[in-house]
Design an enzyme around this catalytic site. Sequence first.
Site, PDB file in Angstrom:
ATOM      1  N   CYS A   1      51.238 109.309  -4.222  1.00 14.64           N
ATOM      2  CA  CYS A   1      52.507 109.539  -4.910  1.00 14.64           C
ATOM      3  C   CYS A   1      52.584 108.685  -6.177  1.00 14.64           C
ATOM      4  O   CYS A   1      51.899 109.009  -7.150  1.00 14.64           O
ATOM      5  CB  CYS A   1      53.673 109.297  -3.952  1.00 14.64           C
ATOM      6  SG  CYS A   1      55.127 110.234  -4.436  1.00 14.64           S
TER       7      CYS A   1
ATOM      8  N   HIS B   1      52.320 112.689   0.435  1.00 12.32           N
ATOM      9  CA  HIS B   1      52.076 111.546   1.324  1.00 12.32           C
ATOM     10  C   HIS B   1      51.299 112.017   2.560  1.00 12.32           C
ATOM     11  O   HIS B   1      51.919 112.352   3.573  1.00 12.32           O
ATOM     12  CB  HIS B   1      53.403 110.950   1.795  1.00 12.32           C
ATOM     13  CG  HIS B   1      54.173 110.260   0.721  1.00 12.32           C
ATOM     14  ND1 HIS B   1      54.081 108.906   0.497  1.00 12.32           N
ATOM     15  CD2 HIS B   1      55.032 110.737  -0.205  1.00 12.32           C
ATOM     16  CE1 HIS B   1      54.867 108.580  -0.518  1.00 12.32           C
ATOM     17  NE2 HIS B   1      55.456 109.675  -0.960  1.00 12.32           N
TER      18      HIS B   1
ATOM     19  N   GLU C   1      49.831 110.392   4.698  1.00 12.96           N
ATOM     20  CA  GLU C   1      49.922 109.467   5.844  1.00 12.96           C
ATOM     21  C   GLU C   1      50.896 109.951   6.914  1.00 12.96           C
ATOM     22  O   GLU C   1      50.757 109.627   8.082  1.00 12.96           O
ATOM     23  CB  GLU C   1      50.316 108.059   5.379  1.00 12.96           C
ATOM     24  CG  GLU C   1      51.726 107.883   4.798  1.00 12.96           C
ATOM     25  CD  GLU C   1      51.786 108.115   3.297  1.00 12.96           C
ATOM     26  OE1 GLU C   1      50.945 108.871   2.773  1.00 12.96           O
ATOM     27  OE2 GLU C   1      52.695 107.552   2.656  1.00 12.96           O
TER      28      GLU C   1
HETATM   29  N1  GLN Z   1      58.755 106.970  -8.130  1.00 12.19           N
HETATM   30  C1  GLN Z   1      57.884 108.096  -8.138  1.00 12.19           C
HETATM   31  C2  GLN Z   1      58.643 109.404  -8.160  1.00 12.19           C
HETATM   32  O1  GLN Z   1      59.813 109.439  -7.848  1.00 12.19           O
HETATM   33  C3  GLN Z   1      56.957 108.053  -6.945  1.00 12.19           C
HETATM   34  C4  GLN Z   1      57.646 108.257  -5.650  1.00 12.19           C
HETATM   35  C5  GLN Z   1      56.832 107.834  -4.455  1.00 12.19           C
HETATM   36  O2  GLN Z   1      55.811 107.184  -4.629  1.00 12.19           O
HETATM   37  N2  GLN Z   1      57.256 108.175  -3.259  1.00 12.19           N
HETATM   38  O3  GLN Z   1      58.084 110.400  -8.495  1.00 12.19           O
END
Ligand code: GLN
Length: 546
Positions: free
Chosen positions: A349, A476, A478
């Site tokens: 992310c 994600h 995970e």
């Molecule tokens: N802050 C970034 C976004 O909002 C990444 C978010 C995250 O890593 N969950 O896109």
Amino acid sequence: MSPFEHGEVFVLDDGGEVDLDLGNYERFLDIKLTRDNNITTGKIYQAVLDKERRGDYLGKTVQVVPHITDAIQEWIERVAMIPVDGQPGPADVCVIELGGTIGDIESMPFTEALGQFSYRVGAGNFCLIHVSLVPVLSVVGEQKTKPTQHSVRGLRSLGLTPNILACRSTLALEENVKKKLSQFCHVPAENIITLYDVSNIWHLPLLLRDQKAHEAILGALNLHGIARDPNLKEWTSRAELCDMLLEPVRIAIVGKYTGLSDSYLSLLKALLHASVSLRKKLVVDWIPASDLEDETAKENPDVYKAAWKLLKGSDGVLVPGGFGDRGVEGKILAAKYARENRIPFLGICLGMQIAVIEFARSILGLQDANSTEFDPDTKNPCVIFMPEGSKTHLGGTMRLGSRRTYFQVMDCKSAKLYGNRGFIDERHRHRYEVNPDMVSRLEDAGISFTGKDETGQRMEIVELPNHPYYIGAQFHPEFKSRPGKPSALFLGLVAAACGQLDSLSHAHKIPNGMAKKVSLYQNGNATKFAKIPADGIYSSCNGVHA
Ligand code: GLN
């Protein structure tokens, strides 16, 4: 919820942002939960207030008892009917975890509601397992039953009678202690289960089986004729394997909330699942991202040196998700280090966005390349706010939950790791994305966007084809990793970190997590036992998992 105080926010397929406990249930039971499986005080009050506004209670006084407590019971009965194991039809048993401690102001309406519920459904339909702590006085080694006696008394005063006591303690309960608990709490001795410290968390189902916890539960729920014997073969071999691993693999996590490892619980579990399936002992080096920055070199040179030493000693680097600009420059430095030194790297992310920013700065020479999250005025916005999000209302405006990623390049590492499938579904939680207007420029310079969403406009996976393992994912992975089914990208990271990626990829079709089918390095010295921390994760961090 602040990850500092509550641990990570777990994300479900349907986009529910929930307590990390739901992640434990998904992993242990291999089920898929929905946002409704998480009841909160806010949700219940909201439901009651909505009803009141609609006029459902006209002419009545709306109160905690019975309106809030009724709403809680209705919620439970409704959600108990939703299948979570992929089978049609509702499950036989619904597990309700009532968090907190008896007497907590926050959980009072819930305790009262469950008291009413147990009375209403009657014996045979309700089994109450009371989890309590049995402290051991370190000087004399005496196991104290008083806290359990008190909390059981508290339960009874609220109309709840425990069927089973699950006693958390460092060592197994002594027989006389069990007897005392049985007498004072009116629970049969065979229904007192001792949950003592074990070498890794996967021993717990075995511990419960050995003490016949399942018999006690089946007895209380009148299910003896229906239930089958527990099959814990896989759990047994995994728990034993985890105890025997000796050969370390060091993964550096360069993140923000490194003081509380629960902030990255699913990430740790995903790394653990991958390491165990590759027969490696996971060692996690926590590196606070800001410690890698030039600022720290000036203000605190020792901390700076230690952080870089740790990073340079790692076999693989992981930059997890995150929000806000603290430590961003440090994460960019870590990504640069991994790219230049051909160290396996996985960015999740925010970690993926960092990889793209770093590439734009170093390879395209765009010194001020940034995400508009951190520099709204950058001339080179390679990560931008997603058009559909609201900038004024940050609550509830994220792209959340399961979304589809289509592979663009068939012989890339990520597609191979996912078993050469055409698409995958993974969970998301973000507001920003790679700027589609900069994609062709970035790709011309050698980075490859190997996964995109259904529109082809949103970048989901990024890779450096000429690097041993350098992958970023906007999702994600995970959250969907399971003990027996490690997540593909984590498996790739750990395999690359211990020089086994080739043997994984040569096997081509690796269905997600089927690492067992691949010829893997076997630990030659399986008879020695290593001292393992509570959940099998070794850490160089100050004692979180020591
Ligand atoms: N802050 C970034 C976004 O909002 C990444 C978010 C995250 O890593 N969950 O896109």
